[in-house]
Design an enzyme around this catalytic site. Structure first.
Site, PDB file in Angstrom:
ATOM      1  N   LYS A   1      15.685  21.858 -10.925  1.00 22.03           N
ATOM      2  CA  LYS A   1      15.017  20.592 -11.255  1.00 22.03           C
ATOM      3  C   LYS A   1      15.893  19.630 -12.046  1.00 22.03           C
ATOM      4  O   LYS A   1      16.630  20.023 -12.942  1.00 22.03           O
ATOM      5  CB  LYS A   1      13.751  20.871 -12.093  1.00 22.03           C
ATOM      6  CG  LYS A   1      12.652  21.544 -11.324  1.00 22.03           C
ATOM      7  CD  LYS A   1      11.805  20.555 -10.529  1.00 22.03           C
ATOM      8  CE  LYS A   1      11.017  19.675 -11.418  1.00 22.03           C
ATOM      9  NZ  LYS A   1       9.622  19.907 -11.444  1.00 22.03           N
TER      10      LYS A   1
ATOM     11  N   HIS B   1       0.828  -1.223   0.000  1.00 22.32           N
ATOM     12  CA  HIS B   1       0.000   0.000   0.000  1.00 22.32           C
ATOM     13  C   HIS B   1       0.858   1.266   0.000  1.00 22.32           C
ATOM     14  O   HIS B   1       0.432   2.308   0.499  1.00 22.32           O
ATOM     15  CB  HIS B   1      -0.953   0.045   1.205  1.00 22.32           C
ATOM     16  CG  HIS B   1      -1.695  -1.230   1.427  1.00 22.32           C
ATOM     17  ND1 HIS B   1      -2.930  -1.485   0.876  1.00 22.32           N
ATOM     18  CD2 HIS B   1      -1.359  -2.341   2.135  1.00 22.32           C
ATOM     19  CE1 HIS B   1      -3.332  -2.698   1.238  1.00 22.32           C
ATOM     20  NE2 HIS B   1      -2.389  -3.243   1.997  1.00 22.32           N
TER      21      HIS B   1
ATOM     22  N   GLU C   1       9.565   8.326 -17.021  1.00 19.66           N
ATOM     23  CA  GLU C   1       8.225   8.863 -17.303  1.00 19.66           C
ATOM     24  C   GLU C   1       7.770   8.495 -18.710  1.00 19.66           C
ATOM     25  O   GLU C   1       6.617   8.123 -18.936  1.00 19.66           O
ATOM     26  CB  GLU C   1       8.210  10.379 -17.123  1.00 19.66           C
ATOM     27  CG  GLU C   1       8.201  10.793 -15.667  1.00 19.66           C
ATOM     28  CD  GLU C   1       8.376  12.299 -15.485  1.00 19.66           C
ATOM     29  OE1 GLU C   1       7.916  12.811 -14.464  1.00 19.66           O
ATOM     30  OE2 GLU C   1       8.985  12.960 -16.348  1.00 19.66           O
TER      31      GLU C   1
ATOM     32  N   SER D   1      14.580  21.558 -16.153  1.00 19.44           N
ATOM     33  CA  SER D   1      13.383  22.344 -16.438  1.00 19.44           C
ATOM     34  C   SER D   1      13.822  23.643 -17.094  1.00 19.44           C
ATOM     35  O   SER D   1      14.879  24.182 -16.776  1.00 19.44           O
ATOM     36  CB  SER D   1      12.652  22.626 -15.125  1.00 19.44           C
ATOM     37  OG  SER D   1      11.883  23.800 -15.247  1.00 19.44           O
TER      38      SER D   1
END
Ligand code: ARG
Length: 465
Positions: free
Chosen positions: A284, A157, A291, A278
């Site tokens: 970043k 979980h 992804e 970024s």
């Protein structure tokens, strides 16, 4: 009227918009090498069976050879009006060789020709995928081996549950990708069936020798039913299903990498060469590779759904709907290959933050099960031990302590069964190494699993698959 290969009975020229609409040459040109190989084998078979003469066969085979070279050099103009790769090649052959070329299509149809091409293309691509799976699995095993003793929290979980070895985690993915490999190998058997000679749908009146064509093209089997041969695409669907399952595994791994590389977890670092920045936020470092793998997974599922849906209402045998099989297939092949390739390179470059993982193991009562198990070994029933440990967890939470930070005195308030030796059992090393059940996370189990995996992947790489 343009000289199409099929317009003998037509009285009107095909509308330009229909030509563009029905044409598949923009994508099925990818099959050219297989189309030519298939035609050469077909032609040799026709000559062996005296359906065409040896001279005619030589002219055709030489012509096809020249066309193959031209195609490789990009020296071939594709024509929409000729619909697809089969007719583009035959059209060029006719222009070059003349009369003999007109005999090549004897005893075959585009319906069996196209399915032969797809089968030859796909078995090569499955071989490529099998190779990439071996290389990628080897990189997982190597990383596991390098960090064999690193302990991390195992989750259920997405909550810390029990400590496990990081290497055990990686080997879980190794297992998934090993099953993917077995699945692709299984599909390969059903791809590897030679359909040419089924002709349009019913077979042919010419005395062909399909077994000979199969031998020339290295197929172990020929199709048993001509109607089935030209109208079935379940071998493609099956491939797309295997590809989808493999992508599920890649996507889950991606999700873990994205989480683990975040500052919230900090368990791994993705090397700069596999990350991007970024355009606005200078701090970043984004995990774009995982992804995109996760994103491409959606595409591959879409490819599977597309073909299932194309096929579901089709009466036997060939229907032009089936031309829609190729783009999803090519798309999925490209996606799976690209993802496996990039991960094979990324995995060995992952930086593993042992300290962060091992720190995380010490917070969140990951040793509660082991405390309950301890009470069981002292004679308490498991349910009662579970309840008793639950009360201790509640007490410790109130004290802002972990279980291993409580004193024996405090523990004895909950049960007289506790003694000093409880504490060594609550250490991560003990918790891991005592889980010796088959497939459990104990170091000696994982060492054995890694050893076996090394042997298996070395054998696979040796055999070239
Ligand atoms: N381009 C077609 C396809 O991909 C080839 C088969 C065409 N057959 C036909 N009867 N129109 O399916």
């Amino acid at each position: 009227m343009p000289d199409k290969l099929w317009n003998g009975s037509f009285t009107e020229r095909t509308d330009r918009s229909v030509e563009a609409f029905t044409s598949s040459i923009a994508f099925d040109r990818r099959l050219y090498a297989y189309d030519i190989k298939g035609s050469i084998a077909h032609c040799r078979m026709l000559a062996k069976q005296s359906i065409i003469s040896e001279d005619e066969a030589s002219e055709i085979v030489e012509g096809l050879g020249r066309i193959a070279r031209d195609l490789e050099r990009g020296n071939f103009e594709f024509d929409d009006a000729l619909e697809d790769i089969h007719m583009n090649i035959e059209g060029r052959l006719t222009a070059e060789v003349g009369k003999a070329a007109q005999k090549l299509h004897t005893a075959r149809s585009r319906n069996d020709q196209v399915v032969l091409d797809i089968r030859m293309y796909l078995r090569d691509e499955v071989d490529n995928i099998l190779e990439r799976l071996t290389a990628f699995r080897s990189s997982l095993v190597k990383l596991a081996d390098e960090h064999i003793r690193v302990i991390m929290p195992g989750y259920t979980h997405l909550r810390r549950a029990q400590p496990v070895l990081f290497s055990h985690y990686l080997m879980a993915y190794y297992e998934m990708f090993s099953r993917d490999r077995a699945r692709f190998k299984g599909v390969l058997e059903r791809i590897n069936v030679m359909p040419l000679g089924s002709a349009a749908l019913a077979g042919t009146t010419y005395p062909i020798d399909m077994a000979y064509t199969a031998k020339l093209l290295d197929f172990p089997e020929i199709s048993a039913n001509s109607l089935d041969a030209v109208s079935s695409r379940d071998f493609v669907i099956e491939f797309l299903a295997a590809a989808s399952i493999c992508m599920v595994h890649l996507s889950r791994l991606s999700e873990e990498l994205i989480l683990w590389a975040s500052s919230e977890f900090g368990f791994v670092e993705i090397p700069d060469s596999f990350a991007t920045g970024s355009s606005i936020m200078p701090q970043k470092k984004n995990p774009d590779v995982p992804e995109l793998v996760r994103g491409k997974t959606g595409r591959v599922f879409g490819d599977l759904m597309a073909l299932l849906t194309v096929m579901k209402g089709l009466p036997l045998t060939y229907n032009r709907d089936m031309q829609e099989d190729k783009e999803p297939l090519f798309d999925a092949v490209d996606a799976v290959k690209a993802c496996l390739e990039v991960y094979e390179k990324l995995i060995p470059r992952l930086k593993v933050n042992r300290t962060a993982m091992e720190k995380a193991v010490l917070k969140g009562f990951l040793n509660a099960t082991d405390m309950a198990d301890y009470l069981v070994t002292k004679g308490m029933a498991f349910r009662e031990a579970h309840r008793c440990t639950g009360e201790i967890v509640r007490y410790a939470t109130g004290q802002t302590k972990e279980l291993h930070e409580l004193s024996l005195n405090e523990l004895e308030k909950f049960s007289k069964l506790f003694s000093e030796n409880i504490f060594e059992l609550l250490t991560p090393q003990q918790m891991v190494n005592r889980r010796l059940s088959a497939g459990g996370t104990a170091t000696e189990n994982v060492v054995r699993a890694i050893q076996k995996a090394k042997e298996v992947t070395a054998r696979e790489a040796d055999k070239g698959q």
